[in-house]
Design a protein around this motif. Structure first.
Motif, short mmCIF file in Angstrom:
data_model
loop_
_atom_site.label_atom_id
_atom_site.label_comp_id
_atom_site.label_asym_id
_atom_site.label_seq_id
_atom_site.Cartn_x
_atom_site.Cartn_y
_atom_site.Cartn_z
N UNK A 137 -3.83 -6.20 -7.35
CA UNK A 137 -3.45 -5.33 -8.46
C UNK A 137 -2.89 -4.04 -7.88
N UNK A 138 -2.06 -3.36 -8.67
CA UNK A 138 -1.35 -2.18 -8.16
C UNK A 138 -2.34 -1.16 -7.58
N UNK A 139 -3.41 -0.86 -8.32
CA UNK A 139 -4.36 0.16 -7.86
C UNK A 139 -5.06 -0.27 -6.57
N UNK A 140 -5.42 -1.56 -6.50
CA UNK A 140 -6.09 -2.08 -5.29
C UNK A 140 -5.16 -1.94 -4.09
N UNK A 141 -3.91 -2.31 -4.31
CA UNK A 141 -2.94 -2.26 -3.22
C UNK A 141 -2.73 -0.82 -2.73
N UNK A 142 -2.53 0.10 -3.68
CA UNK A 142 -2.29 1.48 -3.29
C UNK A 142 -3.50 2.06 -2.58
N UNK A 143 -4.69 1.71 -3.05
CA UNK A 143 -5.91 2.20 -2.41
C UNK A 143 -6.04 1.62 -1.00
N UNK A 144 -5.70 0.33 -0.87
CA UNK A 144 -5.73 -0.32 0.45
C UNK A 144 -4.79 0.40 1.42
N UNK A 145 -3.56 0.66 0.96
CA UNK A 145 -2.58 1.31 1.84
C UNK A 145 -3.02 2.73 2.18
N UNK A 146 -3.58 3.43 1.19
CA UNK A 146 -4.04 4.81 1.44
C UNK A 146 -5.14 4.82 2.50
N UNK A 147 -6.04 3.84 2.42
CA UNK A 147 -7.14 3.78 3.41
C UNK A 147 -6.62 3.41 4.79
N UNK A 148 -5.62 2.51 4.81
CA UNK A 148 -5.02 2.18 6.11
C UNK A 148 -4.36 3.41 6.74
N UNK A 149 -3.90 4.30 5.87
CA UNK A 149 -3.23 5.51 6.38
C UNK A 149 -4.23 6.62 6.66
N UNK A 150 -5.50 6.28 6.66
CA UNK A 150 -6.51 7.22 7.14
C UNK A 150 -7.28 7.96 6.07
N UNK A 151 -7.03 7.69 4.79
CA UNK A 151 -7.76 8.39 3.73
C UNK A 151 -9.12 7.71 3.49
N UNK A 152 -10.13 8.52 3.30
CA UNK A 152 -11.46 7.97 2.96
C UNK A 152 -11.38 7.39 1.54
N UNK A 153 -12.27 6.47 1.18
CA UNK A 153 -12.14 5.81 -0.14
C UNK A 153 -12.02 6.78 -1.33
N UNK A 154 -12.82 7.86 -1.32
CA UNK A 154 -12.74 8.80 -2.46
C UNK A 154 -11.40 9.52 -2.48
N UNK A 155 -10.95 9.95 -1.31
CA UNK A 155 -9.65 10.64 -1.21
C UNK A 155 -8.52 9.68 -1.57
N UNK A 156 -8.70 8.41 -1.18
CA UNK A 156 -7.68 7.40 -1.49
C UNK A 156 -7.57 7.22 -3.00
N UNK A 157 -8.72 7.21 -3.68
CA UNK A 157 -8.71 7.04 -5.15
C UNK A 157 -7.97 8.21 -5.80
#
Lengths: 257, 330
Positions: free
Chosen positions: B107-127
């Motif tokens: 899903x779009x949100x899952x994907x964006x969160x996954x990419x954000x975390x791969x780019x070094x953001x912690x889960x809360x910051x990624x959200x």
């Protein structure tokens, strides 16, 4: 480490939104159930035969571990030779085919973390299958008196075999963007690990000891019998390490092509 | 080309380029895709990398995004060397690859969160980052939709969102308007223009018209070599009109200079029958410029012998440069 877990989480989730994973798991558990039923029925018949013949020593030497659990685990290991490639074939090949591999390789993640993440996900998936197949020895615990330690050793061996197969499957998947090629070459490599010692068994040949050492069933058989030796554990861990190292080199080589 | 050398780049006090490339080469087996490419891009610039298919655009982008290693030469993004610290280089960049590769079963949100975390953001910051970027790109109502169900326009938007989710300094896009409808092309263009001055944007494309509207500068690439580096004013290059007018040169020149939209007038050489040649440079978007110039000349009693639009637009530059050399598949 965090990147590895992020990739593992995504991959693991992706297994459960694809039909392949359910098909693989269902086939594995159905076959495990069928083998268990057949072996248990055979065990029952032999016991009845011993009883009819009043063969007391034969009955005493005949036990559930040898008659049911050992052949069951050997059969399941052969089933894994066929099913694990179906699980691992998509790991890299699918990402390469769809182009999402480019997203992974352009994110600030090391190639080793990508390989580790995919390995953890696939390994957890096959371990889950083996854990579910653990229902059969549990049934035996209710109705018989098998040796728990031997059963545990055998299932640990099966898990190590499965994880080795996953590492080999990851490597073959990393070599291609075609899932079918990945699956067939993985199947071939795993089968070779199974039969590599055949020339040594057929007669005295050069390097017979070496061939036997590389033979996966030789090490697995020891664990199925309840013998957990350092030599066997080192064999399995070395195989995993070599396959993952080759996968990392193969994945990294995409950057130099 | 006025790209600083590596020594100049490293000199203390030198403002670092956002992207710096020097003598970059890339061989694919026996085939050379890049042949000593050098350029630099200042922070905040929007630059188009133009070239026909197979000219080496995608290879250049893939080296700058850390996907491929160069065979030789230097490639720095934000001062980080592609060979010395590839992961550091990748952390500076948001990348929208060609053909929009996305995980269709996420899903779009899952994907964006996954990419954000791969780019070094912690889960809360990624959200939080996902919320921000989806609001900016108007993806809010699509966050729970499977990516495989999205139209091409929305897939492009999701690809842009994953590139921007970690707020990178540099945005690299490969053929971002391919397959989009006119409305989606306008949205992409507006988004890129809104990033000008804030982020450095490098866009590879073979669509010339888009670059004239989006970029501050275009670089033309052919067979792995940089053929031209052309600054664009917003809206396109200067419009140039040549006129042959019989009359007192000073009066004609003053008259032409008064026409709305004209920036400068030069009297080049004497024409036939006592006519002089004037080259007028005007605003690129000056409406009906030729008609107004002709009207002014004739209205003041001068004889107009010739009037021709000699604007060198991007297309002409591109065609003249690329026509000189035979096309070779790369």
């Amino acid at each position: 480490m965090r990147n590895t877990l992020t990739i593992a989480g995504r991959d693991l989730q992706s297994y459960f939104v694809q039909p392949v994973a359910y098909v693989v798991m269902t086939v594995f558990l159905l076959l495990a159930g069928w083998f268990f039923f057949a072996l248990l029925r055979r065990f029952e018949l032999i016991l009845e035969m011993y009883a009819a013949l009043r063969n007391q020593p034969g009955m005493q030497n005949f036990n559930l571990n040898q008659a049911v659990i050992e052949p069951l685990l050997h059969n399941l290991a052969v089933v894994l030779v066929i099913l694990v490639p179906a699980v691992t074939m998509r790991t890299f090949a699918e990402e390469k085919r769809t182009g999402t591999y480019e997203l992974l390789l352009t994110s600030p993640v090391r190639t080793g973390e990508i390989v580790a993440g995919k390995f953890v996900a696939a390994a957890l998936f096959v371990i889950l299958m083996i854990v579910l197949a653990g229902i059969f020895p549990l049934i035996l615990l209710f109705f018989g008196n098998p040796e728990i330690g031997v059963m545990f050793s055998g299932y640990l061996g099966l898990a190590l075999v499965a994880v080795c197969f996953v590492a080999v499957g990851l490597f073959t998947s990393s070599l291609t963007s075609n899932q079918v090629i990945a699956a067939i070459s993985s199947f071939g490599a795993l089968l070779l690990l199974y039969v590599i010692s055949w020339p040594a068994e057929a007669g005295e040949v050069q390097f017979a000891g070496l061939l036997r050492y590389f033979s996966l069933p030789e090490h697995f058989a020891q664990m199925v019998k309840g013998i957990i030796s350092t030599q066997d554990i080192v064999y399995f861990l070395s195989l995993i390490a070599v396959a993952l190292f080759l996968t990392q080199r193969s994945a990294e080589s995409a950057r130099w092509r | 080309m006025d790209a600083p050398s590596a020594e100049e780049f490293d000199r203390p006090g030198h403002a670092p380029s956002a992207i710096f490339v020097e003598n970059l080469t890339k061989w694919y087996g026996p085939r050379q895709a890049l042949k000593g490419l050098s350029f630099s891009i200042a922070p905040g610039e929007v630059v188009g990398l133009l070239g026909p298919n197979g000219s080496g655009k995608t290879t250049t982008l893939r080296i700058l995004t850390g996907y491929l290693r160069p065979t030789s030469g230097k490639a720095l993004v934000g001062g980080v060397d592609a060979l010395e610290d590839p992961a550091g280089l990748r952390a500076q960049i948001g990348y929208v690859p060609e053909d929009i590769p996305l995980y269709n079963n996420m899903r779009v949100a899952e994907f964006l969160s996954f990419m954000a975390q791969l780019k070094g953001l912690a889960p809360a910051a990624a959200a939080r980052a996902v919320d921000e970027v989806s609001e900016r790109l108007e993806l809010g109502s699509f966050l729970k939709v499977l990516i495989g169900k999205l139209s091409r326009g929305y897939r492009q938007r999701v690809a842009l969102a994953q590139a921007l989710v970690s707020d990178p300094r540099v945005l690299v896009m490969d053929e971002p308007t391919n397959g989009l409808d006119p409305q989606q092309i306008i949205s992409t263009r507006e988004l890129v223009r809104s990033l000008a001055g804030v982020k450095t944007v490098l866009i590879a494309t073979h669509i010339l018209a888009e670059m004239q509207k989006m970029a501050d500068r275009v670089m033309i690439l052919l067979e792995g070599k940089l053929l031209a580096d052309h600054a664009l004013t917003q809206g396109g290059p200067t419009r140039r009109i040549r006129l042959s007018v019989a009359g007192v040169p000073e009066q004609v020149q003053a008259l032409l200079a008064r026409v709305a939209g004209v920036r400068s007038v030069e009297c080049e050489a004497g024409g036939q029958d006592g006519a002089a040649t004037y080259v007028v440079e005007a605003e690129p978007r000056a409406e009906e410029l030729a008609a107004r110039l002709a009207g002014a000349v004739v209205g003041h009693g001068f004889a107009l012998a010739e009037l021709a639009d000699v604007s060198t637009d991007l297309e002409q530059i591109f065609l003249s440069l690329t026509r000189r050399q035979p096309e070779a598949p790369l």
